[in-house]
Design an enzyme around this catalytic site. Structure first.
Site, PDB file in Angstrom:
ATOM      1  N   TRP A 366       0.811  -1.212   0.000  1.00 55.18           N
ATOM      2  CA  TRP A 366       0.000   0.000   0.000  1.00 55.18           C
ATOM      3  C   TRP A 366       0.847   1.266   0.000  1.00 55.18           C
ATOM      4  O   TRP A 366       0.373   2.333  -0.398  1.00 55.18           O
ATOM      5  CB  TRP A 366      -0.928   0.015   1.217  1.00 55.18           C
ATOM      6  CG  TRP A 366      -0.190   0.143   2.529  1.00 55.18           C
ATOM      7  CD1 TRP A 366       0.536  -0.817   3.165  1.00 55.18           C
ATOM      8  CD2 TRP A 366      -0.111   1.308   3.348  1.00 55.18           C
ATOM      9  NE1 TRP A 366       1.066  -0.333   4.327  1.00 55.18           N
ATOM     10  CE2 TRP A 366       0.678   0.976   4.477  1.00 55.18           C
ATOM     11  CE3 TRP A 366      -0.629   2.597   3.252  1.00 55.18           C
ATOM     12  CZ2 TRP A 366       0.961   1.883   5.493  1.00 55.18           C
ATOM     13  CZ3 TRP A 366      -0.355   3.501   4.269  1.00 55.18           C
ATOM     14  CH2 TRP A 366       0.442   3.136   5.370  1.00 55.18           C
ATOM     15  N   ASP A 367       2.098   1.165   0.438  1.00 58.54           N
ATOM     16  CA  ASP A 367       2.921   2.367   0.506  1.00 58.54           C
ATOM     17  C   ASP A 367       3.233   2.926  -0.878  1.00 58.54           C
ATOM     18  O   ASP A 367       3.590   4.100  -1.005  1.00 58.54           O
ATOM     19  CB  ASP A 367       4.205   2.140   1.309  1.00 58.54           C
ATOM     20  CG  ASP A 367       4.799   0.763   1.152  1.00 58.54           C
ATOM     21  OD1 ASP A 367       4.065  -0.226   1.273  1.00 58.54           O
ATOM     22  OD2 ASP A 367       6.003   0.672   0.926  1.00 58.54           O
ATOM     23  N   GLU A 493       1.001  -1.989  12.268  1.00 58.46           N
ATOM     24  CA  GLU A 493       1.062  -3.449  12.271  1.00 58.46           C
ATOM     25  C   GLU A 493       1.291  -4.025  13.663  1.00 58.46           C
ATOM     26  O   GLU A 493       1.447  -5.239  13.808  1.00 58.46           O
ATOM     27  CB  GLU A 493       2.142  -3.909  11.301  1.00 58.46           C
ATOM     28  CG  GLU A 493       1.798  -3.542   9.852  1.00 58.46           C
ATOM     29  CD  GLU A 493       2.969  -3.706   8.909  1.00 58.46           C
ATOM     30  OE1 GLU A 493       3.953  -4.372   9.284  1.00 58.46           O
ATOM     31  OE2 GLU A 493       2.905  -3.160   7.796  1.00 58.46           O
ATOM     32  N   LYS A 597       3.763   0.734  15.904  1.00 56.46           N
ATOM     33  CA  LYS A 597       4.927   0.542  15.034  1.00 56.46           C
ATOM     34  C   LYS A 597       5.161   1.760  14.154  1.00 56.46           C
ATOM     35  O   LYS A 597       6.281   2.213  13.972  1.00 56.46           O
ATOM     36  CB  LYS A 597       4.712  -0.702  14.166  1.00 56.46           C
ATOM     37  CG  LYS A 597       5.875  -0.999  13.219  1.00 56.46           C
ATOM     38  CD  LYS A 597       5.565  -2.208  12.340  1.00 56.46           C
ATOM     39  CE  LYS A 597       6.739  -2.530  11.422  1.00 56.46           C
ATOM     40  NZ  LYS A 597       6.433  -3.639  10.496  1.00 56.46           N
ATOM     41  N   GLN A 598       4.086   2.278  13.565  1.00 58.23           N
ATOM     42  CA  GLN A 598       4.193   3.359  12.598  1.00 58.23           C
ATOM     43  C   GLN A 598       2.945   4.224  12.665  1.00 58.23           C
ATOM     44  O   GLN A 598       1.885   3.781  13.104  1.00 58.23           O
ATOM     45  CB  GLN A 598       4.358   2.798  11.189  1.00 58.23           C
ATOM     46  CG  GLN A 598       3.155   1.990  10.717  1.00 58.23           C
ATOM     47  CD  GLN A 598       3.511   0.929   9.720  1.00 58.23           C
ATOM     48  OE1 GLN A 598       4.212  -0.013  10.014  1.00 58.23           O
ATOM     49  NE2 GLN A 598       3.007   1.077   8.503  1.00 58.23           N
TER      50      GLN A 598
END
Length: 787
Positions: A366-367, A493, A597-598
């Site tokens: 998806w990035d 995630e 995580k992000q």
């Protein structure tokens, strides 16, 4: 200039080149990635021409892969049966040299000088070596290579050898090598290693006087690959040239005797092509024709074409930064690698590593849509459009996947090369349905940036319709009438299988609204896709009633339903060596606690800023800063943008540097497996959307620029609906200049600005003081700003 103090980086700091002044064998994997050349179709890692020493040999073709088994402890319905892995294809970089029978190998003899330079304006990698063989013969070797941005199938190398002190007999062996020996794959599954060992099966091998052609098929996936080489040789009259070919090796040998000061020059032309459909003669003839065109253009012609292409690109794309030379270099390198990843991909995927390494098996995620395509839409719009056309081309597979999952519309794969789902871990794969909204949003932003209504009708509409249908079937109206999307995984995630992830719901909401808007605008085309007024009304209804959780007690949005009630991770008891947590902590423990995580909720604020009040944005940012550990390279750029928007300019600067330097300084410790393309793209966004304050909506484009105190000036360019615009920001004012295109309007800190022939300057309002925010213990970004 030299490298920054204490960075440990092997590169010098210069504005337009990345220079390795001396050989660093311990950093060989990193330099192979940073020095990789690609055009989106062919990728050549920055390996030494002689082949050894190396970290990871790498020659890649976009979307050429091998199938491999996906191991499961326990199988289940809907689990993907096989994975796809990018493979090291026929290596044409190899040029071996013997000096009076001594192999040119930097691990032996005396290395007097070794320098490599990646030139971001020329698009070339050059290398200069002075070496004395164990027998005492001194030579100077100079090579220059390119992967053509204008001739998609072509790469080329100019290789020169000069004898310095004494006469010497030289033998140059220029090779094509298939199934070359690779480093051991230690993934715990011998079936995978067996599947990827010698993946190419020979179909044809031919040689002629100055070159060779090899044709192979992949053993499992059945894809046909052809590689061809040809040479121009410039040396003494008695120079001898011979060629031969076997199943896996094509070799052209050049033999000559040089006197001191004489030079042997070999120009090697390479051509690559592959197909899943074309016959052996067709693929063979394809690469031979491309090779003929390259020979016709010649080495100097290829150099000139490359420079012209990049001159035009940089005239818009360049970002100028005053006050931080290391950051200036890193931002330009980032933009260069994003361009290389997609320039000539032409309706094939853009992987997370581009074509710079084997990380993530070469998969796209998806990035690509969320980080890379917005940059390409503004700097190389044809590449962005082609990437979305690739998504359209795999819609049949996405529809099949949705049907398998009991859903309508299309369920795009979480990770893939050719369109099939390749994630064997469904909580972080299949459940991350937000990828469908990310693709729809990339369509929206591309059409906004280009104004391309034809693309919207022919490509975007179908993607929007099928993703909207997915959300309508995945979610449901609860007893209170709210539309819920339960049991999904958002961008973070470390939190999986949740209800009403705010990012997912907000992006799905936009997907539904935009799909209805575009279907209404192109009603005839929508009708051919079976869309009617009732379906569009159902999309609008779901979007209008979309549940967006909010924690009234804390005054923040929970990342997902009930997230802020979870136990907070014990950061102070987590030593540095435990990061990244995914390698040292069970997912079970991560999933049930507040540790991120992000950027997830923060990314939602970047992409949907209109959905949050300024106060909510500030409180949300402060809250999530305290629990985000940035174990993903995707995070820093997003945190940079929202930090800038909320007035934390020094912190935004620190995050920008982290995103930009992730590979130059190997901050994640894994650059040897390829460049972090999303972080590279996020670097541009952190500058343009963060410090430039760029946003776009149905009313057009706006800027709200502010600089951190450490930087004296930023200037950037972009394309906007057929116009080329340049924005220059200083601490006191911003200048907007229409470089080309018809007059336009934009907004500066909410004030309308009309642009035509003359630049327009506007003062920048003073920044308000903000309370500092805190990161988890030991996880603050490295402070770059003074004080």
């Amino acid at each position: 200039m030299t490298a920054s103090p204490d960075s440990g980086r092997p590169f010098a700091v210069e504005p337009w080149v990345v220079r390795e002044p001396a050989l660093h064998l311990e950093a060989l994997g990193q330099t192979e990635s940073v020095f990789a050349l690609s055009n989106g179709h062919i990728g050549l890692r920055g390996n030494l021409e002689e082949g050894e020493p190396h970290a990871i040999p790498g020659t890649y073709l976009n979307s050429l892969y091998e199938r491999r088994p996906l191991p499961y402890a326990e199988g289940g319905y809907g689990y993907p049966e096989s994975g796809q892995t990018i493979i090291n294809v026929t290596n044409g970089k190899l040029i071996r040299l013997l000096v009076d029978d001594e192999p040119f190998d930097l691990r032996y003899g005396q290395l007097r000088r070794h320098e490599r330079v990646l030139d971001l304006q020329a698009g070339t990698l050059t290398r200069e070596v002075e070496w004395v063989s164990p027998a005492g013969k001194a030579v100077r070797v100079r090579s220059e290579r390119l992967v053509s941005l204008t001739q998609r199938a072509i790469a080329a190398i100019s290789y020169e050898v000069e004898v310095l002190d004494e006469p010497a007999l030289l033998v140059v062996q220029s090779e094509l090598v298939a199934n070359e020996q690779l480093p051991h794959i230690d993934n715990g599954d011998p079936r995978v290693e067996a599947a990827l060992a010698e993946p190419l099966v020979s179909e044809q091998h031919r040689s002629d006087e100055a070159g060779a052609t090899l044709v192979h098929q992949t053993r499992q996936s059945g894809l046909r690959l052809a590689a061809a080489m040809d040479h121009e040789v410039h040396g003494p009259k008695d120079t001898k040239i011979t060629s031969e070919a076997t199943e896996d090796i094509g070799r052209t040998t050049v033999i000559t005797r040089l006197q001191p000061g004489e030079t042997l020059r070999v120009v090697k032309y390479l051509s690559y092509g592959w197909s899943s459909r074309r016959s052996l003669p067709a693929v063979h003839d394809q690469v031979r024709a491309a090779l003929a065109a390259a020979r016709f253009t010649g080495w100097e012609g290829l150099l000139a074409e490359q420079r012209a292409y990049l001159d035009e690109f940089w005239s818009t794309a360049d970002v100028e930064i005053e006050g931080d030379a290391e950051l200036q270099q890193a931002v330009r390198l980032a933009i260069f690698h994003v361009l290389q990843a997609g320039a000539r991909a032409e309706r094939r995927a853009i992987g997370a590593k581009g074509l710079t390494g084997n990380g993530y098996d070469g998969h796209t995620f998806w990035d690509t849509e969320t980080f890379a395509l917005p940059v390409l839409s503004h700097l190389a719009p044809d590449a962005a459009a082609d990437a979305l056309r690739w998504r359209q081309s795999i819609l049949p597979l996405a529809r099949e996947r949705a049907e398998q999952l009991g859903l309508s519309g299309a369920a795009f794969p979480w990770r893939t090369i050719r369109g099939q789902e390749c994630s064997g871990y469904w909580p972080a794969g299949t459940a991350a349905f937000h990828i469908n909204a990310d693709i729809a949003d990339a369509v929206r932003r591309h059409v906004g940036a280009t104004g391309d209504s034809e693309f919207e009708r022919e490509v975007g509409l179908e993607l929007l319709v099928e993703t909207a249908r997915l959300w309508r079937s995945l979610g449901h109206h609860d007893s209170s009438g709210e539309f819920r999307i339960d049991g999904v995984t958002g961008p973070d995630e470390y939190t999986a299988i949740v209800d009403n992830n705010v990012y997912t719901n907000l992006m799905a909401q936009l997907n539904l609204l935009y799909a209805a808007e575009v279907a209404a605008r192109h009603s005839r085309a929508a009708a051919r896709l079976g869309v009617n007024a009732e379906e569009m009304a159902s999309w609008r209804d779901a979007a209008k009633s979309m549940r967006i959780p909010f924690d009234e007690n804390l005054g923040v949005h929970p990342q997902s339903e009930g997230f802020t009630d979870h136990q907070v991770w014990d950061f102070e008891s987590t030593p540095p060596e435990k990061y990244p947590l995914l390698l040292n902590v069970p997912y079970f423990d991560l999933y049930r606690k507040q540790v991120i995580k992000q950027a997830d909720l923060v990314l939602a604020m970047q992409l949907r800023p209109e959905a949050f009040t300024p106060e909510q944005m500030e409180r949300n940012f402060a809250y999530y800063e305290g629990i985000t550990v940035r174990d993903s390279s995707l995070s820093a750029a997003t945190q940079a943008v929202v930090a800038a928007w909320t007035g934390h300019l020094d912190l935004a600067y620190d995050y920008l540097a982290e995103a930009a330097l992730v590979d130059l300084n190997n901050l994640a410790g894994n650059t040897d497996h390829g460049m972090h393309i999303a972080s590279m793209a996020g670097t541009w966004t952190a500058v343009v959307a963060g410090f430039g304050g760029m946003r776009s909506d149905r009313d057009g484009i706006s800027f709200a620029p502010r600089l951190p105190p450490a930087l004296g000036r930023i200037s950037f360019g972009l394309n906007w609906q057929g116009r080329q615009l340049r924005v220059t920001i200083t601490p006191e004012e911003a200048e907007y200049r229409l470089v080309s295109g018809p007059p336009m309007r934009l907004r500066h800190h909410g004030e309308p600005v009309a642009l035509a022939d003359q630049p327009v300057a506007r003062p920048i309002p003073a920044s308000s003081m903000v309370e500092p925010v805190e990161q988890p213990y030991g996880r603050a970004p490295r402070q770059r700003h003074p004080g």
